[in-house]
Design an enzyme around this catalytic site. Structure first.
Site, mmCIF file in Angstrom:
data_model
loop_
_atom_site.group_PDB
_atom_site.id
_atom_site.type_symbol
_atom_site.label_atom_id
_atom_site.label_comp_id
_atom_site.label_asym_id
_atom_site.label_seq_id
_atom_site.Cartn_x
_atom_site.Cartn_y
_atom_site.Cartn_z
ATOM 1 N N TYR A 125 0.747 -1.368 0.250
ATOM 2 C CA TYR A 125 -0.017 0.041 0.146
ATOM 3 C C TYR A 125 0.599 1.662 0.235
ATOM 4 O O TYR A 125 0.533 2.200 0.121
ATOM 5 C CB TYR A 125 -1.292 -0.031 1.193
ATOM 6 C CG TYR A 125 -2.044 -1.037 1.319
ATOM 7 C CD1 TYR A 125 -3.389 -0.515 0.700
ATOM 8 C CD2 TYR A 125 -2.154 -2.595 1.473
ATOM 9 C CE1 TYR A 125 -4.207 -1.264 0.006
ATOM 10 C CE2 TYR A 125 -3.170 -3.214 1.174
ATOM 11 C CZ TYR A 125 -4.583 -2.682 0.672
ATOM 12 O OH TYR A 125 -5.089 -3.425 0.593
ATOM 13 N N LYS A 172 4.447 -13.738 5.332
ATOM 14 C CA LYS A 172 5.396 -15.023 4.270
ATOM 15 C C LYS A 172 6.475 -14.699 4.596
ATOM 16 O O LYS A 172 7.295 -14.934 2.934
ATOM 17 C CB LYS A 172 4.620 -14.649 2.572
ATOM 18 C CG LYS A 172 4.847 -15.722 1.944
ATOM 19 C CD LYS A 172 3.962 -16.792 2.133
ATOM 20 C CE LYS A 172 4.248 -17.777 0.990
ATOM 21 N NZ LYS A 172 3.414 -18.787 1.092
ATOM 22 N N ASP A 204 -0.567 -17.638 3.855
ATOM 23 C CA ASP A 204 -0.903 -19.459 3.286
ATOM 24 C C ASP A 204 -1.618 -20.239 4.079
ATOM 25 O O ASP A 204 -2.644 -20.288 4.288
ATOM 26 C CB ASP A 204 -0.851 -20.067 2.276
ATOM 27 C CG ASP A 204 1.025 -20.096 3.077
ATOM 28 O OD1 ASP A 204 1.213 -20.345 4.067
ATOM 29 O OD2 ASP A 204 1.672 -21.270 1.416
ATOM 30 N N ASP A 228 -5.649 -7.742 4.844
ATOM 31 C CA ASP A 228 -6.654 -7.327 4.434
ATOM 32 C C ASP A 228 -7.367 -8.266 4.181
ATOM 33 O O ASP A 228 -9.090 -8.382 4.229
ATOM 34 C CB ASP A 228 -6.913 -6.049 3.365
ATOM 35 C CG ASP A 228 -7.559 -5.139 2.507
ATOM 36 O OD1 ASP A 228 -8.863 -5.556 3.033
ATOM 37 O OD2 ASP A 228 -7.700 -4.805 1.279
ATOM 38 N N ASP A 232 -11.394 -10.088 5.216
ATOM 39 C CA ASP A 232 -12.421 -10.380 4.938
ATOM 40 C C ASP A 232 -12.701 -12.139 4.325
ATOM 41 O O ASP A 232 -13.675 -11.679 4.801
ATOM 42 C CB ASP A 232 -12.096 -9.944 3.163
ATOM 43 C CG ASP A 232 -12.661 -8.695 2.710
ATOM 44 O OD1 ASP A 232 -12.480 -7.407 3.332
ATOM 45 O OD2 ASP A 232 -13.077 -7.955 1.540
#
Ligand code: ATP
Ligand code: MG
Length: 334
Positions: A125, A172, A204, A228, A232
């Site tokens: 971002y 990660k 993951d 983010d 969701d």
């Protein structure tokens, strides 16, 4: 009990789409508490961009910079040009996103009760993207020790608020050894100093594990994009986006908004679920020190989710106003 002073000005920015419906609903709830707040409305979003040539007028940004708390709805096409500058206007380094299932609401995983603490300023971002040609584009991920440490300090303090002794770091670093590697290292350094021993899970693997058994997790600390996406995903586990609130917190100011967007498919129909925004208003109350009122609002939302009325996203046929009215009727401030 309250540390709120009762003369706070709340900046209110409904924005686009259902923001125009759910933010006024949350303001109705705050007004019904009769705490003496002043509400100051400002514009942002697609509809302003058309009229004014910018989706975020200077006076809106200035108002957010000056206020202790802002309640924001959503912005459509212009979302990145509205919410990213607004998050920086409150110097927000953490996005707090609770994801809880509620009795009475159909959920894939009714036992879900998580809080994501999402890094809120960097990662992908940071806006460092380039189109090199019509065939090739690149992006730069940004990780700083300072932002990662600030998030970790917040996470360690947050544990006491939720009566938990540890958190899970999601990253990660096995692939992005430098960026997520630095994030991981900084978070563990702070945690160790503070006597906290975090777990860690690769993002993951986290996605699978949280679907199979969300009770393994409690407070989840993650880089910006992972936070983010995974929050969701958690919205899916608890029964939809209409339920998830969020708080963008800075050292002195906060900006509170539902996790959902403008929902163009239902905008203007008066049937948006106001729960996410009303729960965001409860986070705002807590931030300002009105803990009893925050609990009362949450309790009223839970009661209405359990017994109705419900909006169509939750299988009911009530309007936004019906649900808001029922919430206001069920306050029980201790
Ligand atoms: P945006 O680009 O603004 O995010 P979107 O099309 O992705 O718009 P979202 O707001 O993210 O829409 O919502 C995704 C889906 O969830 C839509 O079908 C929307 O109707 C539904 N939804 C989201 N929020 C609510 C809500 N508060 N009440 C009812 N349904 C909602
Ligand atoms: Mg969306």
């Amino acid at each position: 009990v309250d540390s709120g002073t009762g003369d706070e000005t709340i900046v209110v920015i409904p924005g686009d789409g259902i923001g125009q419906e759910v933010v006024p609903a949350a303001v109705d709830v705050l007004e019904a508490l009769d705490l003496g707040f002043e509400f100051a409305s400002y514009e942002a979003g697609d509809h302003v961009a058309e009229e004014r040539g910018t989706p975020l007028p200077a006076e809106t940004r200035a108002a957010v910079e000056a206020a202790e708390a802002t309640l924001f709805g959503a912005a459509g096409e212009t979302a990145a040009d509205v919410i990213l500058p607004l998050r920086s206007a409150v110097d927000s380094f953490v996005n707090v996103r609770p994801a809880r299932a509620y009795p009475g609401v159909d959920a894939v995983r009714p036992e879900t009760d998580l809080v994501f603490l999402r890094e809120n300023t960097e990662g992908v971002y940071a806006g460092l993207e380039h189109r090199l040609s019509d065939q090739v584009a690149t992006g730069t991920r940004l990780t700083t020790r300072a932002a990662s440490e600030r998030l970790a300090e917040f996470a360690c303090s947050y544990l006491a608020d939720v009566e938990t002794d540890s958190f899970t770091v999601v990253h990660k670093a096995n692939v992005m050894g430098e960026t997520d590697g630095l994030f991981r290292e900084a978070v563990f350094d702070v945690a160790t100093d503070r006597g906290v021993e975090p777990d860690e899970v690769l993002m993951d693997a986290f996605a699978t594990r949280v679907c199979l058994d969300p009770t393994q997790f409690d407070v989840v600390v993650c880089p910006n994009l992972a936070g983010d996406v995974l929050s969701d995903l958690a919205a899916g586990l608890v029964g939809g986006l209409g339920l998830l609130p969020s708080a963008n917190l800075g050292p002195e100011r906060g900006l509170f908004e539902p996790v959902h967007g403008t929902a163009p498919d239902i905008a203007g129909e008066g049937v948006a679920n106001p729960s996410a925004t009303i729960l965001s208003a409860a986070m705002l109350l807590e931030f300002l020190g009105y803990d009893a009122e925050a609990r009362a609002v949450r309790g009223a939302v839970e009661s209405v989710l359990e017994s109705g009325p419900r909006t169509p996203d939750l299988g009911g046929d009530a309007t936004t106003d019906d649900v808001t009215g029922a919430i206001v009727e069920r306050f029980d401030v201790e």
